[in-house]
Scaffold this motif. Structure first.
Motif, PDB file in Angstrom:
ATOM      1  N   GLU A 119       0.824  -1.192   0.000  1.00 27.78           N
ATOM      2  CA  GLU A 119       0.000   0.000   0.000  1.00 27.78           C
ATOM      3  C   GLU A 119       0.868   1.257   0.000  1.00 27.78           C
ATOM      4  O   GLU A 119       1.941   1.292   0.605  1.00 27.78           O
ATOM      5  CB  GLU A 119      -0.930   0.028   1.224  1.00 27.78           C
ATOM      6  N   GLY A 120       0.370   2.283  -0.674  1.00 24.91           N
ATOM      7  CA  GLY A 120       1.063   3.559  -0.667  1.00 24.91           C
ATOM      8  C   GLY A 120       0.915   4.229   0.690  1.00 24.91           C
ATOM      9  O   GLY A 120      -0.181   4.275   1.244  1.00 24.91           O
ATOM     10  N   VAL A 121       2.012   4.752   1.214  1.00 22.28           N
ATOM     11  CA  VAL A 121       2.014   5.398   2.523  1.00 22.28           C
ATOM     12  C   VAL A 121       2.062   6.916   2.378  1.00 22.28           C
ATOM     13  O   VAL A 121       1.253   7.640   2.954  1.00 22.28           O
ATOM     14  CB  VAL A 121       3.217   4.920   3.355  1.00 22.28           C
ATOM     15  N   ALA A 122       3.036   7.396   1.620  1.00 21.74           N
ATOM     16  CA  ALA A 122       3.211   8.833   1.448  1.00 21.74           C
ATOM     17  C   ALA A 122       3.966   9.077   0.156  1.00 21.74           C
ATOM     18  O   ALA A 122       4.792   8.252  -0.244  1.00 21.74           O
ATOM     19  CB  ALA A 122       3.976   9.442   2.617  1.00 21.74           C
ATOM     20  N   SER A 123       3.683  10.187  -0.480  1.00 21.09           N
ATOM     21  CA  SER A 123       4.377  10.518  -1.723  1.00 21.09           C
ATOM     22  C   SER A 123       4.525  12.025  -1.850  1.00 21.09           C
ATOM     23  O   SER A 123       3.813  12.792  -1.195  1.00 21.09           O
ATOM     24  CB  SER A 123       3.635   9.942  -2.933  1.00 21.09           C
ATOM     25  N   ILE A 124       5.479  12.431  -2.702  1.00 17.32           N
ATOM     26  CA  ILE A 124       5.793  13.845  -2.867  1.00 17.32           C
ATOM     27  C   ILE A 124       6.180  14.084  -4.317  1.00 17.32           C
ATOM     28  O   ILE A 124       6.852  13.252  -4.932  1.00 17.32           O
ATOM     29  CB  ILE A 124       6.928  14.260  -1.892  1.00 17.32           C
ATOM     30  N   ASN A 125       5.734  15.213  -4.867  1.00 19.49           N
ATOM     31  CA  ASN A 125       6.125  15.494  -6.244  1.00 19.49           C
ATOM     32  C   ASN A 125       7.242  16.547  -6.282  1.00 19.49           C
ATOM     33  O   ASN A 125       7.718  17.010  -5.248  1.00 19.49           O
ATOM     34  CB  ASN A 125       4.915  15.900  -7.099  1.00 19.49           C
ATOM     35  N   SER A 126       7.651  16.915  -7.467  1.00 19.71           N
ATOM     36  CA  SER A 126       8.791  17.813  -7.622  1.00 19.71           C
ATOM     37  C   SER A 126       8.518  19.225  -7.104  1.00 19.71           C
ATOM     38  O   SER A 126       9.451  19.975  -6.826  1.00 19.71           O
ATOM     39  CB  SER A 126       9.223  17.870  -9.091  1.00 19.71           C
ATOM     40  N   ASP A 127       7.248  19.581  -6.965  1.00 20.01           N
ATOM     41  CA  ASP A 127       6.888  20.897  -6.428  1.00 20.01           C
ATOM     42  C   ASP A 127       6.701  20.879  -4.917  1.00 20.01           C
ATOM     43  O   ASP A 127       6.396  21.906  -4.311  1.00 20.01           O
ATOM     44  CB  ASP A 127       5.591  21.396  -7.077  1.00 20.01           C
ATOM     45  N   GLY A 128       6.834  19.699  -4.336  1.00 15.63           N
ATOM     46  CA  GLY A 128       6.676  19.591  -2.889  1.00 15.63           C
ATOM     47  C   GLY A 128       5.285  19.233  -2.422  1.00 15.63           C
ATOM     48  O   GLY A 128       5.032  19.167  -1.216  1.00 15.63           O
TER      49      GLY A 128
END
Length: 120
Positions: free
Chosen positions: A45-54
C-alpha cells in the motif's frame, strides 16, 4: 534505470519514532517519489508521496503521524514516522516515477529493496 537504496528501518516500541531514508542512484529532482509498505499477508500500500513541487499525499492511516520530505540536492527521500503503532509493522519500500496517484496506489516505475520496520 534508477536504483533506490533505503535505510533507517529497525525495531521500536509503540509510540516511538523512526526516520527512513532513500538515496537514489541518479538525478530524481523531477520525479514523484514515495514510500509504500507491505505487511505479511497483505497487499503493498502507498504510505506517502511527494512530487517535484513539494506537494504531498498520505494514506489515511498515517496522516498526522508521518511526514515525507525530499532533499533535492542529495537526491534523498525521507519518511519521518512518529507515534508508531504495531499496525505500522511492515517492509517499507522507496518508490520513484509515475504520478502521486500512481505512488499512492503502489504503482511506481521503480522500487527499492525495502527496509523492515517492526513496532511492538
Amino acid at each position: 534505470h534508477v536504483q533506490l537504496v533505503e535505510s533507517g528501518g529497525g525495531s521500536v516500541q509503540a509510540g516511538g519514532s523512526l526516520t527512513l531514508s532513500c538515496v537514489a542512484s541518479e538525478y530524481t529532482r523531477d520525479y514523484c517519489m514515495g514510500w509504500s509498505r507491505q505487511a505479511p499477508g497483505k497487499e503493498r500500500e502507498g504510505v506517502a508521496s511527494i512530487n517535484s513541487d513539494g506537494w504531498t499525499a498520505y494514506g489515511d492511516s498515517v496522516k498526522g503521524r508521518f511526514t515525507i520530505s525530499k532533499d533535492k540536492a542529495k537526491d534523498t527521500l525521507y519518511l519521518q514516522m512518529n507515534r508508531l503503532k504495531p499496525e505500522d509493522t511492515a517492509m517499507y519500500y522507496c518508490a520513484a516515477g509515475g504520478s502521486l496517484y500512481d505512488l499512492q496506489r503502489a504503482r511506481p516505475k521503480y522500487w527499492g529493496q525495502g527496509t523492515q520496520v517492526t513496532v511492538s
